[in-house]
Scaffold this active site. Sequence first.
Site, PDB file in Angstrom:
ATOM      1  N   LEU A   1       0.817  -1.208   0.000  1.00 53.33           N
ATOM      2  CA  LEU A   1       0.000   0.000   0.000  1.00 53.33           C
ATOM      3  C   LEU A   1       0.848   1.254   0.000  1.00 53.33           C
ATOM      4  O   LEU A   1       0.379   2.332  -0.370  1.00 53.33           O
ATOM      5  CB  LEU A   1      -0.926   0.009   1.228  1.00 53.33           C
ATOM      6  CG  LEU A   1      -1.925  -1.146   1.331  1.00 53.33           C
ATOM      7  CD1 LEU A   1      -2.668  -1.075   2.654  1.00 53.33           C
ATOM      8  CD2 LEU A   1      -2.911  -1.088   0.172  1.00 53.33           C
TER       9      LEU A   1
ATOM     10  N   ASP B   1       5.077   2.943   1.502  1.00 51.37           N
ATOM     11  CA  ASP B   1       6.198   2.797   2.422  1.00 51.37           C
ATOM     12  C   ASP B   1       6.614   4.170   2.916  1.00 51.37           C
ATOM     13  O   ASP B   1       6.313   5.195   2.312  1.00 51.37           O
ATOM     14  CB  ASP B   1       7.385   2.092   1.751  1.00 51.37           C
ATOM     15  CG  ASP B   1       7.874   2.821   0.525  1.00 51.37           C
ATOM     16  OD1 ASP B   1       8.565   3.833   0.683  1.00 51.37           O
ATOM     17  OD2 ASP B   1       7.557   2.394  -0.601  1.00 51.37           O
ATOM     18  N   GLY B   2       7.290   4.177   4.052  1.00 54.19           N
ATOM     19  CA  GLY B   2       7.744   5.430   4.657  1.00 54.19           C
ATOM     20  C   GLY B   2       9.116   5.269   5.242  1.00 54.19           C
ATOM     21  O   GLY B   2       9.895   4.397   4.849  1.00 54.19           O
ATOM     22  N   GLY B   3       9.447   6.114   6.231  1.00 52.31           N
ATOM     23  CA  GLY B   3      10.785   6.110   6.788  1.00 52.31           C
ATOM     24  C   GLY B   3      11.088   4.901   7.646  1.00 52.31           C
ATOM     25  O   GLY B   3      12.253   4.589   7.886  1.00 52.31           O
ATOM     26  N   PHE B   4      10.041   4.195   8.150  1.00 54.10           N
ATOM     27  CA  PHE B   4      10.283   3.095   9.076  1.00 54.10           C
ATOM     28  C   PHE B   4       9.865   1.735   8.537  1.00 54.10           C
ATOM     29  O   PHE B   4      10.269   0.718   9.078  1.00 54.10           O
ATOM     30  CB  PHE B   4       9.543   3.348  10.395  1.00 54.10           C
ATOM     31  CG  PHE B   4      10.179   4.398  11.247  1.00 54.10           C
ATOM     32  CD1 PHE B   4      11.316   4.131  11.977  1.00 54.10           C
ATOM     33  CD2 PHE B   4       9.648   5.669  11.302  1.00 54.10           C
ATOM     34  CE1 PHE B   4      11.900   5.094  12.757  1.00 54.10           C
ATOM     35  CE2 PHE B   4      10.223   6.648  12.079  1.00 54.10           C
ATOM     36  CZ  PHE B   4      11.368   6.362  12.807  1.00 54.10           C
ATOM     37  N   GLY B   5       9.050   1.692   7.496  1.00 54.59           N
ATOM     38  CA  GLY B   5       8.646   0.380   7.015  1.00 54.59           C
ATOM     39  C   GLY B   5       7.678   0.447   5.851  1.00 54.59           C
ATOM     40  O   GLY B   5       7.256   1.514   5.416  1.00 54.59           O
ATOM     41  N   THR B   6       7.338  -0.762   5.350  1.00 53.01           N
ATOM     42  CA  THR B   6       6.419  -0.912   4.227  1.00 53.01           C
ATOM     43  C   THR B   6       5.071  -1.407   4.740  1.00 53.01           C
ATOM     44  O   THR B   6       5.010  -2.241   5.647  1.00 53.01           O
ATOM     45  CB  THR B   6       6.981  -1.912   3.201  1.00 53.01           C
ATOM     46  OG1 THR B   6       8.271  -1.469   2.783  1.00 53.01           O
ATOM     47  CG2 THR B   6       6.080  -2.023   1.987  1.00 53.01           C
TER      48      THR B   6
ATOM     49  N   ASP C   1       4.425  14.377  13.047  1.00 51.58           N
ATOM     50  CA  ASP C   1       4.601  14.059  11.627  1.00 51.58           C
ATOM     51  C   ASP C   1       3.280  14.274  10.884  1.00 51.58           C
ATOM     52  O   ASP C   1       2.836  13.424  10.112  1.00 51.58           O
ATOM     53  CB  ASP C   1       5.090  12.619  11.465  1.00 51.58           C
ATOM     54  CG  ASP C   1       5.733  12.382  10.097  1.00 51.58           C
ATOM     55  OD1 ASP C   1       6.054  13.378   9.411  1.00 51.58           O
ATOM     56  OD2 ASP C   1       5.908  11.219   9.708  1.00 51.58           O
TER      57      ASP C   1
END
Length: 657
Positions: free
Chosen positions: A342, A344-349, A460
């Site tokens: 869906l 992804d970001g700075g910490f995970g998918t 954030d």
Amino acid sequence: MNINISVHLILLMGTIITLSLIKLALPLDYYRYEDCKPKDCGNGLNISYPFWIEKNYCGYPGFNITCKNNEPILYAAGYDYIIRDIHYGNRSFRVENPVAHSSCPVPFRNSTFNDQSPFKLGSGVQLLSFFYICTNFSRHLYMKYIYPVHTSCVTPSDHKIFSLAGFVPSGESLYDRLSCQLSVHVPVEVEPGSKTGQVNGYMPFMKKGFTLEWHKSPCTECQASGGYCGVNKNGLVVCFCKDRPYDRRCKTDPGPRRNKIIIGVCAAIGASLLTVLAFILFRRWRRRNDLHKNSTLISRSISPDLSMQPDPEKGSSYFNTPIFTYKELEEATNNFDSSKELGDGGFGTVYYGKLKDGRAVAVKRLYENNCKRVEQFMNEVNILSLLRHQNLVSLYGCTSRHSRELLLVYEYVANGTVADHLHGEHSSAGMVTWPIRLSIAIESADALVYLHASDIIHRDVKTNNILLDKNFHVKVADFGLSRLFPNDVTHVSTAPQGTPGYVDPDYYQCYQLTDKSDVYSFGVVLCELISSKPAVDINRHRHEINLSTMALNKIHGDALHELVDMSLGFDTNASVRKTVTLVAELAYRCLQQDTDARPSMAEVLEVLKEIEVEGSKVVKPGELTDDAKLLKNYPPVSPNSVTDKWASITSTPNTSS
């Protein structure tokens, strides 16, 4: 060694005495008994459990009432409803739709009392549907059950464009058949046997209001015993009595309490003396030990071995959050199939998944090579376990800290992010009209007000973290960077973290995090809503790469038309132009570099609601120019760029907190 044993014995005695003191002091809950007495807003309507006005422990979340113009106001399903009557016996109450008395008495948001709402609609309630800005004039489709909406603030003067309202039969899809831009559904009460196709239109239904019901625990037994119901810190109903809280009802003979108070005070004095003595002996013992051993002991006390902690997977919850096994989440996501990603970001998918019980979920898989993933994992579980709000994403569960991988399981929100609809993959659909955008701003602000009231700073806030359901209702997500804010402090010192383009410049420069940092980020979100532009775009002019800087310059320079997305109707619709101008003014205040010059989130929410009401009024074209001049009352601001050296717009922390 003997001193060491003595210290431990004294500390143990002090602990026992202190615990006894706490046990004696807990019954002194008289102030809660006073707080939870029935109140009113000035009109005589009795407000008591499960509703509450000032103290949240006097009722349930979602039942909080504010007083405005001597009227009790309940915010639910996107609206401020005026409560006209409450029947505690059958747990029901009547509310009046607030738009019924406005100059433009039509709603612009759905009233959704779904499973997540603490209320349900009464038996005689039906949904009244409104269809705005329709172009396919087919009289036979709606003649029997639809009322025309002749309101200039909704329908343009073009005779080929019209708006309608009425009771649509189940299964009838007028929205597509009439080619409308927006549909809204609100509850109204219809008496049994009455005909809905009256010639006098839909207004009688709107003014009459409707009934809502609740199913929380009754309070009859507690009130009969002289107490007042409330909720303790564990969310359980208790009976607040003059002497102390009880489970169900007040005791008729609580017994003498004066001796207990005297014993408690003496115990407190004794515990304090024992603690001071233990501290003195402990300091002497420490001086006699080798410095190297002392350093080792300190190191162990700061960094305990996580492997020595009990494995949460052996239980059923962690921070009161259900535990999933890695295997069942692997199966739910088809072995983390890349086609189910869906985002992804700075910490995970994040992956789409479906649990065995049929629930659709979003599973966040934290990156293994991120050294802060355990901290982020624990932080998000801890934060979300404390929160319950209709505009915050729900955490269904997580894996154990000792699992093969760290996974978080959220409710699945099907309609993507606000960023997707403004300038992403869904932006060409053209479905996010200005009333929807204003509703998104209000619901997002409401969620942030709730967070700040819970002493939590999101840290954030951005359009990528504002999810939308199929009805364009908001779910604020991603609490990996959030901070629990200590009580009685104005700020906390921490290295800046967040997403480029949204980071508060004052926070970036002074390393001081406050709730006004979220206000700044929300100001950027407001700019995105009125402009459809991303927060950072390196293809723009070097002085306009940051949307915040661009917006401040355009607004202060009386060039709002160069910022606004013209497809919203800014240059053709008087109401749109007025409300967009007012939202731009609010964004300007939020983006001030001086934190003291920014409004609080509570003030932001109040202003947005007033803007929505203002937009429902009929506006003449000649009245618009004065609003733009209001923007020049604020001093020019050019925040220092915090993003020039960043190439990514994902949420990536700079340094450790």
